[in-house]
Write a protein that holds these residues in place. Structure first.
Motif, PDB file in Angstrom:
ATOM      1  N   LEU A  81       0.699  -1.192   0.292  1.00  0.00           N
ATOM      2  CA  LEU A  81      -0.056   0.126   0.076  1.00  0.00           C
ATOM      3  C   LEU A  81       0.773   0.934  -0.346  1.00  0.00           C
ATOM      4  O   LEU A  81       0.821   2.119  -0.549  1.00  0.00           O
ATOM      5  CB  LEU A  81      -0.689  -0.180   1.408  1.00  0.00           C
ATOM      6  N   ASP A  82       2.181   1.082   0.508  1.00  0.00           N
ATOM      7  CA  ASP A  82       3.148   1.991   0.689  1.00  0.00           C
ATOM      8  C   ASP A  82       3.594   2.387  -0.708  1.00  0.00           C
ATOM      9  O   ASP A  82       3.173   3.559  -1.197  1.00  0.00           O
ATOM     10  CB  ASP A  82       3.653   2.161   1.938  1.00  0.00           C
ATOM     11  N   MET A  83       3.964   1.275  -0.896  1.00  0.00           N
ATOM     12  CA  MET A  83       4.366   1.628  -3.058  1.00  0.00           C
ATOM     13  C   MET A  83       2.953   2.782  -3.650  1.00  0.00           C
ATOM     14  O   MET A  83       3.278   2.778  -4.388  1.00  0.00           O
ATOM     15  CB  MET A  83       5.408   0.925  -3.318  1.00  0.00           C
ATOM     16  N   PRO A 106       9.323   2.314  -6.604  1.00  0.00           N
ATOM     17  CA  PRO A 106       8.643   1.352  -6.258  1.00  0.00           C
ATOM     18  C   PRO A 106       7.585   0.498  -6.804  1.00  0.00           C
ATOM     19  O   PRO A 106       7.307   0.334  -6.132  1.00  0.00           O
ATOM     20  CB  PRO A 106       7.952   2.912  -5.838  1.00  0.00           C
ATOM     21  N   GLY A 107       7.570   0.431  -7.807  1.00  0.00           N
ATOM     22  CA  GLY A 107       7.157  -0.301  -9.018  1.00  0.00           C
ATOM     23  C   GLY A 107       7.780  -1.617  -8.403  1.00  0.00           C
ATOM     24  O   GLY A 107       7.019  -2.592  -7.946  1.00  0.00           O
ATOM     25  N   ALA A 108       9.366  -2.063  -8.625  1.00  0.00           N
ATOM     26  CA  ALA A 108       9.774  -2.971  -8.459  1.00  0.00           C
ATOM     27  C   ALA A 108       9.807  -3.214  -6.924  1.00  0.00           C
ATOM     28  O   ALA A 108       9.479  -4.768  -7.152  1.00  0.00           O
ATOM     29  CB  ALA A 108      11.406  -2.809  -8.440  1.00  0.00           C
ATOM     30  N   LEU A 109       9.858  -2.571  -5.640  1.00  0.00           N
ATOM     31  CA  LEU A 109       9.331  -3.400  -4.131  1.00  0.00           C
ATOM     32  C   LEU A 109       8.000  -3.530  -4.188  1.00  0.00           C
ATOM     33  O   LEU A 109       7.561  -4.371  -3.110  1.00  0.00           O
ATOM     34  CB  LEU A 109       9.766  -1.731  -3.436  1.00  0.00           C
ATOM     35  N   GLY A 110       7.365  -2.793  -4.653  1.00  0.00           N
ATOM     36  CA  GLY A 110       5.979  -3.214  -4.154  1.00  0.00           C
ATOM     37  C   GLY A 110       5.698  -4.331  -4.675  1.00  0.00           C
ATOM     38  O   GLY A 110       4.750  -5.588  -4.222  1.00  0.00           O
ATOM     39  N   ALA A 111       6.146  -4.790  -6.422  1.00  0.00           N
ATOM     40  CA  ALA A 111       6.074  -6.677  -6.528  1.00  0.00           C
ATOM     41  C   ALA A 111       6.408  -7.327  -5.717  1.00  0.00           C
ATOM     42  O   ALA A 111       5.860  -8.482  -5.622  1.00  0.00           O
ATOM     43  CB  ALA A 111       6.790  -6.387  -8.134  1.00  0.00           C
ATOM     44  N   LEU A 112       7.435  -6.669  -4.697  1.00  0.00           N
ATOM     45  CA  LEU A 112       8.041  -8.084  -4.002  1.00  0.00           C
ATOM     46  C   LEU A 112       7.334  -7.929  -2.522  1.00  0.00           C
ATOM     47  O   LEU A 112       7.043  -9.195  -2.250  1.00  0.00           O
ATOM     48  CB  LEU A 112       9.490  -7.438  -3.615  1.00  0.00           C
ATOM     49  N   ALA A 113       6.669  -6.807  -2.035  1.00  0.00           N
ATOM     50  CA  ALA A 113       6.177  -7.039  -1.548  1.00  0.00           C
ATOM     51  C   ALA A 113       4.293  -7.577  -1.161  1.00  0.00           C
ATOM     52  O   ALA A 113       4.113  -8.553  -0.964  1.00  0.00           O
ATOM     53  CB  ALA A 113       4.936  -4.993  -1.158  1.00  0.00           C
ATOM     54  N   LEU A 114       4.096  -7.286  -3.120  1.00  0.00           N
ATOM     55  CA  LEU A 114       2.590  -8.697  -3.302  1.00  0.00           C
ATOM     56  C   LEU A 114       3.061 -10.176  -2.798  1.00  0.00           C
ATOM     57  O   LEU A 114       2.741 -10.675  -2.639  1.00  0.00           O
ATOM     58  CB  LEU A 114       2.545  -7.962  -4.651  1.00  0.00           C
TER      59      LEU A 114
END
Length: 225
Positions: A81-83, A106-114
């Motif tokens: 949600l942050d990303m 932020p897209g790469a970090l959000g994909a990892l968080a997913l």
């Protein structure tokens, strides 16, 4: 084999992503909530002071939790949600590459968080350790309940429990088995009782007749003519 490979890969990915989030959180923390809030205000982020404080704490604590593997799924949801918020309010419309302010990082970090939200962090972390402990405790509790239920089950009457714990039959325990009493029909011949020395009732009557000076009375065999 596949599970072990996944655990190692999840550990490496967790640590790398956690270090990146922790570095960004510490960067905001060292700048202070005031300057970070002012920067968020200039970028058009809503409620910049509150958002700056929440992002700083979330990225710092979330990075630490990812490194040690604690609450990985919950942390993955919060960081996702942050990303998404960072992409929507800051990086949208600026392309992909981070050099131009795009959503690359932020897209790469959000994909990892997913991925952390969907798959967890593997067994090589605090979550895996706690799951193993709870699973072992649950198995031990189930075994104790099963043993208690077996001990409370009534034992059969013809089974004797040895001191060692195993059941045995009366023949195995050394106790004489009770012989069944068979009723006899009227007129059926009753076997004579034998006395010590091989003498029966008729021999005893002969001895009594000799002692009392009376001739012994022998039973005549029945006339078979």
């Amino acid at each position: 084999m596949k599970s072990a490979v996944f655990d190692v890969a999840a550990l490496i990915t967790r640590v790398v992503a956690g270090v990146i989030f922790l570095a960004h959180g510490l960067q905001k923390w060292s700048s202070g909530f005031g300057p970070t809030g002012q920067m968020f205000r200039e970028m058009g982020v809503p409620m910049p002071d509150v958002t700056a404080m929440g992002a700083t704490i979330l990225e710092t604590v979330g990075g630490i939790f990812l490194i040690v593997g604690l609450l990985v799924r919950l942390v993955g949801l919060a960081l996702l949600l942050d990303m998404l918020a960072a992409i929507a309010f800051v990086h949208a419309g600026r392309g992909v590459l981070s050099s131009g302010g795009g959503w690359e990082l932020p897209g790469a970090l959000g994909a990892l968080a997913l991925l952390f939200l969907a798959l967890g962090g593997g067994r090589l972390g605090l979550d895996g350790l706690f799951r193993a402990l709870f699973h072992r405790r649950g198995e031990r509790r189930a075994a104790e309940e099963e043993l208690s239920a077996y001990a409370q089950r009534p034992q059969p009457s013809n089974v004797i429990t040895r001191p060692g714990g195993g059941p045995t039959t009366p023949a195995q325990s050394g106790e004489p088995a009770e012989q069944p009493q068979v009723p006899r029909q009227p007129g059926e011949h009753q076997p004579s009782r034998h006395r010590p020395g091989g003498m029966d009732d008729e021999d005893m009557r002969d001895i009594d007749a000799l002692v009392s000076d009376e001739p012994p009375q022998h039973h005549k065999p029945p006339n078979r003519s």
